[in-house]
Write a protein that holds these residues in place. Structure first.
Motif, short mmCIF file in Angstrom:
data_model
loop_
_atom_site.label_atom_id
_atom_site.label_comp_id
_atom_site.label_asym_id
_atom_site.label_seq_id
_atom_site.Cartn_x
_atom_site.Cartn_y
_atom_site.Cartn_z
N ALA A 147 36.61 41.63 50.99
CA ALA A 147 37.74 41.82 49.86
C ALA A 147 38.84 41.64 50.97
O ALA A 147 40.22 41.98 50.83
CB ALA A 147 37.51 42.83 49.09
N GLU A 148 38.74 42.67 52.55
CA GLU A 148 39.55 42.63 53.15
C GLU A 148 39.79 41.68 53.44
O GLU A 148 41.21 41.46 54.22
CB GLU A 148 38.93 43.78 54.22
CG GLU A 148 38.69 45.08 53.73
CD GLU A 148 38.44 45.68 54.97
OE1 GLU A 148 36.91 44.86 56.13
OE2 GLU A 148 37.77 46.80 54.81
N ASN A 149 39.59 40.65 54.21
CA ASN A 149 39.74 39.53 53.80
C ASN A 149 40.23 38.95 53.43
O ASN A 149 40.85 38.21 53.60
CB ASN A 149 38.63 38.37 54.37
CG ASN A 149 38.55 38.71 56.21
OD1 ASN A 149 38.23 39.13 57.00
ND2 ASN A 149 36.89 39.14 56.11
N TYR A 150 39.70 38.35 51.64
CA TYR A 150 40.81 38.06 51.03
C TYR A 150 41.96 38.30 50.88
O TYR A 150 43.05 38.09 50.77
CB TYR A 150 39.78 38.15 49.40
CG TYR A 150 39.39 37.11 48.63
CD1 TYR A 150 39.85 36.10 47.83
CD2 TYR A 150 38.18 37.32 48.87
CE1 TYR A 150 39.56 35.52 47.56
CE2 TYR A 150 37.25 35.74 48.34
CZ TYR A 150 38.03 35.09 47.58
OH TYR A 150 37.46 34.13 47.23
N GLU A 151 41.94 40.38 50.69
CA GLU A 151 43.80 41.03 50.88
C GLU A 151 43.96 40.24 52.15
O GLU A 151 45.59 40.17 51.91
CB GLU A 151 43.41 42.14 51.09
CG GLU A 151 44.75 43.12 50.44
CD GLU A 151 44.13 44.41 50.44
OE1 GLU A 151 45.51 45.03 50.41
OE2 GLU A 151 43.24 45.12 50.60
N GLU A 218 35.23 42.63 42.97
CA GLU A 218 36.24 42.75 44.01
C GLU A 218 37.51 41.29 43.77
O GLU A 218 38.26 42.50 43.80
CB GLU A 218 35.59 42.29 45.40
CG GLU A 218 34.38 43.65 45.45
CD GLU A 218 34.57 44.62 45.93
OE1 GLU A 218 35.89 44.72 46.22
OE2 GLU A 218 33.93 45.59 45.69
N LEU A 219 36.79 40.82 43.35
CA LEU A 219 37.97 39.86 42.74
C LEU A 219 39.06 40.76 41.79
O LEU A 219 40.40 40.11 41.81
CB LEU A 219 37.39 38.74 42.46
CG LEU A 219 37.23 37.75 43.36
CD1 LEU A 219 36.68 36.14 43.44
CD2 LEU A 219 37.78 37.61 45.09
N THR A 223 43.36 40.85 41.91
CA THR A 223 44.11 41.05 40.55
C THR A 223 45.10 41.77 40.90
O THR A 223 45.94 41.70 40.03
CB THR A 223 44.04 40.45 39.35
OG1 THR A 223 43.02 40.98 38.65
CG2 THR A 223 42.62 39.05 39.88
N GLN A 224 44.44 43.39 40.54
CA GLN A 224 45.71 44.11 40.67
C GLN A 224 46.75 44.63 41.41
O GLN A 224 47.69 45.61 41.11
CB GLN A 224 44.78 45.61 40.59
CG GLN A 224 43.97 45.99 39.03
CD GLN A 224 44.13 45.02 37.85
OE1 GLN A 224 45.57 45.96 37.70
NE2 GLN A 224 43.77 43.96 37.17
N ILE A 225 46.58 43.80 42.73
CA ILE A 225 48.16 43.84 43.43
C ILE A 225 48.73 43.41 42.82
O ILE A 225 49.85 43.66 43.17
CB ILE A 225 47.94 42.68 44.95
CG1 ILE A 225 46.66 43.41 45.60
CG2 ILE A 225 48.59 43.04 45.43
CD1 ILE A 225 45.62 42.09 46.59
N ASP A 226 49.31 42.44 42.72
CA ASP A 226 50.73 41.96 40.83
C ASP A 226 49.65 40.80 40.46
O ASP A 226 49.06 39.66 40.62
CB ASP A 226 50.81 41.22 41.88
CG ASP A 226 52.19 40.86 41.38
OD1 ASP A 226 52.86 41.13 40.06
OD2 ASP A 226 53.35 39.95 41.93
#
Length: 274
Positions: A147-151, A218-219, A223-226
């Motif tokens: 999740a950290e790398n995705y972010e 985690e994905l 999505t809640q970032i935006d």
């Protein structure tokens, strides 16, 4: 008709910037991914099917990554420079970005086996098979790292593209630990690790489902970032057992089914597909 260069371009999908330059074309969609975007065998990968869907809107896809890529490779590994370069060159003109990642972070005997208990022969549920806690090489550790790398990747894409450019993620499907590899050879992806940990056969598919469900969770958080800009294509439960070519890759018809039934509605909602 577009030139087709084996391994470099097919229709409106390009895996090589030089092939794009030869045709004088520019990407409107950047696809960062693993084998679900790079699978080289007849019928291609998921990205070939997505290419057909977005071609109705005259989009061109440029794919970066490789077979076997892990998410860390996109942000701090061998593909990170190429991805940053592509975002710098094409980011302002992109209409969308697709990301396929996380599967190779657990699908491999050297990845999955350390997360399992030494001997799972007495396990009653899939949860019983995984080492508890959040220490190095546990399932919770893997999910946090992924999740950290995705972010980080999502942040790079958002910074390089317009404020309304969507980023589409996906979560694969429930892979089957059959032990079947490419061309009928024995796989080293799932079954080998589960057998080595003495996971009962009745629990093996459940163990894979558990990992995919945790990855999905985690994905969803990402999505809640935006929520208006980051979307998740949920393709769990799409395929029948006979639609898998091997442990972790669908057959061509399977990729097409996922594209048409799960991706197309999302792409249509974004006006990326007809």
């Amino acid at each position: 008709m577009p030139i087709i260069v084996s391994g470099e371009a097919m229709g409106n999908v390009f895996w090589s910037d030089s092939a794009m330059m030869m045709e004088g074309r520019y990407p409107s969609i950047l696809a960062v991914g693993d084998s679900w975007f790079w699978y080289p065998f007849p019928g291609g990968s998921l990205i070939n099917q997505l290419g057909e869907l977005v071609e109705t809107k005259e989009h061109v896809i440029f794919a970066l990554g490789e077979n076997g890529a892990e998410v860390v490779d996109y942000v701090a590994g061998k593909h990170s420079k190429l991805i940053r370069k592509a975002l710098k060159l094409h980011g302002p003109s992109l209409s969308a970005a697709f990301i396929s990642g996380g599967g190779n972070d657990f699908a491999g005997v050297n990845d999955l086996r350390p997360m399992l208990n030494i001997n799972c022969s007495t396990a009653k549920t899939p949860d019983d098979c995984f080492r508890p806690g959040t220490d190095d090489r546990t399932l919770e550790w893997l999910m946090r790292k992924t999740a950290e790398n995705y972010e980080i990747l999502i942040g790079q894409i958002m910074a390089a593209t317009g404020p309304d450019v969507p980023i589409v993620l996906h979560n694969y499907d429930y892979a089957l630990p059959t032990g079947k590899g490419v061309f009928g050879k024995e796989s080293t992806w799932l079954r080998m690790a589960l057998d080595d940990a003495n996971v009962p056969l009745a629990l093996q598919a459940g163990c894979v489902r558990l990992v995919i469900d945790k990855l999905t969770a985690e994905l969803v958080k990402l999505t809640q970032i935006d929520p208006t800009r980051i979307l998740l294509v949920d393709s769990r439960g799409c395929l029948e057992p006979n639609q898998w070519a091997n442990e972790i890759h669908p057959k061509p018809a399977g990729f097409k089914k996922i594209a048409v039934t799960r991706w197309q509605p999302v792409l249509q909602s974004l006006s990326l597909a007809g």
